[in-house]
Design a protein around this motif. Structure first.
Motif, PDB file in Angstrom:
ATOM      1  N   PHE A 178      19.878  35.769  39.262  1.00 55.61           N
ATOM      2  CA  PHE A 178      20.508  35.442  40.471  1.00 55.61           C
ATOM      3  C   PHE A 178      22.215  34.868  40.357  1.00 55.61           C
ATOM      4  O   PHE A 178      23.128  35.510  40.889  1.00 55.61           O
ATOM      5  CB  PHE A 178      19.946  34.337  41.514  1.00 55.61           C
ATOM      6  N   ALA A 179      22.301  34.194  39.274  1.00 50.28           N
ATOM      7  CA  ALA A 179      23.810  33.899  38.702  1.00 50.28           C
ATOM      8  C   ALA A 179      24.564  35.108  38.362  1.00 50.28           C
ATOM      9  O   ALA A 179      25.431  34.979  38.720  1.00 50.28           O
ATOM     10  CB  ALA A 179      23.433  32.813  37.612  1.00 50.28           C
ATOM     11  N   ALA A 180      23.744  36.132  37.510  1.00 52.82           N
ATOM     12  CA  ALA A 180      24.522  37.062  37.074  1.00 52.82           C
ATOM     13  C   ALA A 180      24.954  38.124  38.537  1.00 52.82           C
ATOM     14  O   ALA A 180      25.995  38.518  38.384  1.00 52.82           O
ATOM     15  CB  ALA A 180      23.782  37.778  36.135  1.00 52.82           C
ATOM     16  N   VAL A 181      23.965  38.258  39.312  1.00 49.63           N
ATOM     17  CA  VAL A 181      24.102  38.950  40.632  1.00 49.63           C
ATOM     18  C   VAL A 181      25.346  38.522  41.378  1.00 49.63           C
ATOM     19  O   VAL A 181      26.169  39.259  41.781  1.00 49.63           O
ATOM     20  CB  VAL A 181      22.754  39.300  41.347  1.00 49.63           C
ATOM     21  N   ALA A 182      25.053  37.111  41.769  1.00 48.50           N
ATOM     22  CA  ALA A 182      25.921  36.431  42.594  1.00 48.50           C
ATOM     23  C   ALA A 182      27.553  36.660  42.073  1.00 48.50           C
ATOM     24  O   ALA A 182      28.536  36.623  42.880  1.00 48.50           O
ATOM     25  CB  ALA A 182      25.505  34.914  43.025  1.00 48.50           C
ATOM     26  N   ALA A 183      27.243  36.194  40.716  1.00 49.75           N
ATOM     27  CA  ALA A 183      28.824  36.195  40.187  1.00 49.75           C
ATOM     28  C   ALA A 183      29.522  37.601  40.098  1.00 49.75           C
ATOM     29  O   ALA A 183      30.557  37.798  40.625  1.00 49.75           O
ATOM     30  CB  ALA A 183      28.693  35.678  38.525  1.00 49.75           C
ATOM     31  N   ALA A 184      28.898  38.759  39.809  1.00 46.68           N
ATOM     32  CA  ALA A 184      29.234  40.065  39.850  1.00 46.68           C
ATOM     33  C   ALA A 184      29.663  40.409  41.489  1.00 46.68           C
ATOM     34  O   ALA A 184      30.601  41.110  41.576  1.00 46.68           O
ATOM     35  CB  ALA A 184      28.191  41.025  39.297  1.00 46.68           C
ATOM     36  N   GLY A 185      28.822  39.907  42.152  1.00 43.09           N
ATOM     37  CA  GLY A 185      29.122  40.384  43.576  1.00 43.09           C
ATOM     38  C   GLY A 185      30.230  39.643  44.144  1.00 43.09           C
ATOM     39  O   GLY A 185      31.074  40.071  44.894  1.00 43.09           O
ATOM     40  N   THR A 186      30.345  38.525  43.731  1.00 40.51           N
ATOM     41  CA  THR A 186      31.623  37.505  44.394  1.00 40.51           C
ATOM     42  C   THR A 186      32.874  38.261  43.687  1.00 40.51           C
ATOM     43  O   THR A 186      33.971  38.345  44.226  1.00 40.51           O
ATOM     44  CB  THR A 186      31.425  36.195  43.975  1.00 40.51           C
ATOM     45  N   ILE A 187      32.738  38.509  42.314  1.00 31.04           N
ATOM     46  CA  ILE A 187      34.037  39.030  41.806  1.00 31.04           C
ATOM     47  C   ILE A 187      34.320  40.346  42.286  1.00 31.04           C
ATOM     48  O   ILE A 187      35.455  40.625  42.706  1.00 31.04           O
ATOM     49  CB  ILE A 187      33.603  39.347  40.119  1.00 31.04           C
ATOM     50  N   ALA A 188      33.437  41.305  42.589  1.00 32.96           N
ATOM     51  CA  ALA A 188      33.511  42.792  43.203  1.00 32.96           C
ATOM     52  C   ALA A 188      34.189  42.415  44.533  1.00 32.96           C
ATOM     53  O   ALA A 188      35.132  43.266  44.908  1.00 32.96           O
ATOM     54  CB  ALA A 188      32.360  43.472  43.130  1.00 32.96           C
ATOM     55  N   THR A 189      33.747  41.406  45.208  1.00 27.54           N
ATOM     56  CA  THR A 189      34.188  41.266  46.736  1.00 27.54           C
ATOM     57  C   THR A 189      35.507  40.654  46.749  1.00 27.54           C
ATOM     58  O   THR A 189      36.437  41.418  47.210  1.00 27.54           O
ATOM     59  CB  THR A 189      33.238  40.235  47.477  1.00 27.54           C
ATOM     60  N   ARG A 191      37.685  41.082  44.486  1.00 28.26           N
ATOM     61  CA  ARG A 191      38.625  42.365  43.635  1.00 28.26           C
ATOM     62  C   ARG A 191      38.956  43.208  44.854  1.00 28.26           C
ATOM     63  O   ARG A 191      39.574  44.376  44.314  1.00 28.26           O
ATOM     64  CB  ARG A 191      38.181  42.831  42.487  1.00 28.26           C
ATOM     65  N   ASP A 192      37.964  43.536  45.865  1.00 26.85           N
ATOM     66  CA  ASP A 192      38.090  44.594  46.735  1.00 26.85           C
ATOM     67  C   ASP A 192      37.467  45.929  46.186  1.00 26.85           C
ATOM     68  O   ASP A 192      38.035  46.813  46.405  1.00 26.85           O
ATOM     69  CB  ASP A 192      39.423  44.636  47.521  1.00 26.85           C
ATOM     70  N   ALA A 193      36.577  45.693  45.348  1.00 26.56           N
ATOM     71  CA  ALA A 193      35.983  46.897  44.720  1.00 26.56           C
ATOM     72  C   ALA A 193      35.058  47.782  45.674  1.00 26.56           C
ATOM     73  O   ALA A 193      34.346  47.198  46.368  1.00 26.56           O
ATOM     74  CB  ALA A 193      35.023  46.429  43.381  1.00 26.56           C
ATOM     75  N   PRO A 194      35.247  48.910  45.542  1.00 29.10           N
ATOM     76  CA  PRO A 194      34.343  49.885  46.253  1.00 29.10           C
ATOM     77  C   PRO A 194      32.971  49.588  46.209  1.00 29.10           C
ATOM     78  O   PRO A 194      32.288  49.763  47.254  1.00 29.10           O
ATOM     79  CB  PRO A 194      34.726  51.340  45.928  1.00 29.10           C
ATOM     80  N   ALA A 195      32.435  49.272  45.099  1.00 27.70           N
ATOM     81  CA  ALA A 195      30.912  49.077  44.580  1.00 27.70           C
ATOM     82  C   ALA A 195      30.606  47.896  45.135  1.00 27.70           C
ATOM     83  O   ALA A 195      29.221  47.499  45.033  1.00 27.70           O
ATOM     84  CB  ALA A 195      30.754  49.508  43.167  1.00 27.70           C
ATOM     85  N   ALA A 196      31.400  46.719  45.749  1.00 22.27           N
ATOM     86  CA  ALA A 196      30.872  45.387  45.927  1.00 22.27           C
ATOM     87  C   ALA A 196      29.319  45.451  46.821  1.00 22.27           C
ATOM     88  O   ALA A 196      28.663  44.809  46.463  1.00 22.27           O
ATOM     89  CB  ALA A 196      32.011  44.773  46.651  1.00 22.27           C
ATOM     90  N   PRO A 197      29.509  46.253  47.937  1.00 22.96           N
ATOM     91  CA  PRO A 197      28.346  46.050  48.632  1.00 22.96           C
ATOM     92  C   PRO A 197      27.127  46.462  47.849  1.00 22.96           C
ATOM     93  O   PRO A 197      25.905  46.104  47.997  1.00 22.96           O
ATOM     94  CB  PRO A 197      28.320  47.240  49.861  1.00 22.96           C
TER      95      PRO A 197
END
Length: 263
Positions: A178-189, A191-197
């Motif tokens: 969950f730490a890895a997924v939450a960090a990656a999701g937060t970073i993507a969000t 950075r406004d990355a298209p793959a964030a969702p």
């Protein structure tokens, strides 16, 4: 009613002028300011400290367990969710526990590399690693502090006297996933990355599967998994946010009282 001959050309000119005005620019994505040396040192130190706690477990744990019996929720989940072939679930949870952090990191780094931004890819990967290392250190400290017996040791189906049998709370596999997924999701969000969702949704499902498999493997109680998921998520969100510096856009304009700023 008489129509003025200049009305139609004037209206047409006004419409063309409005159409020519560019649409408001989309706000720039957040700027994540990463100090590779400092963040790398924090990541390495947290991992080293977690390893140190793990090596000293025999000296840190008391003679007998502090938390030796489950509550109603844990007892029910133990009866309901544990597999008869627990070893298969344990193997699957080990593989997925490694695969989820790697997959979350790749989901960030691969698009960065494809966009010709290797430094950003390295920074994103470092932030995920930093979140995982801090989550791991916290997990090791809590495991030793709570000294909770594992389900398979409690019911006698697993090693009862092994040192690892008293390190149940909370689930390390679940926390790191969950730490890895939450960090990656937060970073993507941020950075406004298209793959964030997709990172957030798919990652949450994969991390939840890790938690379920730890229950199926009879290695953790339900509250171990829930606490690990909560801890990992909190760390994974907090680490990128501590590096977040939103880009402010300020525009000065005249006003009746002087000058006003628009942010």
């Amino acid at each position: 009613m008489r129509r003025h001959p200049l009305l139609v050309p004037s209206a047409l000119a006004a419409a063309l002028a409005l159409a020519a005005v560019p649409a408001p620019a989309r706000p720039a994505p957040a700027d994540l300011q990463v100090n590779v040396a400092a963040d790398g040192a924090v990541t390495a130190a947290a991992f080293a400290a977690a390893l140190g706690v793990r090596l000293l477990e025999r000296d840190l744990l008391p003679v007998s367990c502090r938390w030796c019996s489950p509550g109603r929720l844990d007892a029910w989940a133990h009866r309901t969710l544990a597999w008869k072939t627990a070893s298969r679930a344990a193997t699957a949870s080990d593989l997925l526990g490694v695969g989820v952090p790697l997959g979350a990191t790749a989901a960030l780094a691969v698009p960065d590399l494809a966009a010709g931004a290797p430094r950003r890819a390295a920074e994103d990967a470092l932030l995920v690693a930093e979140a995982v290392s801090i989550a791991t250190l916290g997990t090791e400290l809590v495991k030793v502090g709570t000294d909770r017996i594992r389900p398979d040791a409690w019911d006698g189906s697993g090693p009862v006297h092994a040192l690892d049998s008293r390190l149940s709370f909370w689930s390390g596999h679940t926390a790191t996933a969950f730490a890895a997924v939450a960090a990656a999701g937060t970073i993507a969000t941020l950075r406004d990355a298209p793959a964030a969702p997709w990172i957030v949704g798919g990652g949450a499902a994969a991390a939840s599967a890790v938690g379920y498999l730890r229950l199926a493997a009879d290695r953790h109680w339900a509250t171990d998994v829930l606490a690990g998921a909560g801890w990992g998520t909190a760390v994974g969100i907090l680490v990128p946010l501590l590096h977040w510096h939103p880009i402010a856009h300020v525009r000065l304009m005249p006003s009746p009282g002087g000058i006003a700023g628009e942010f």
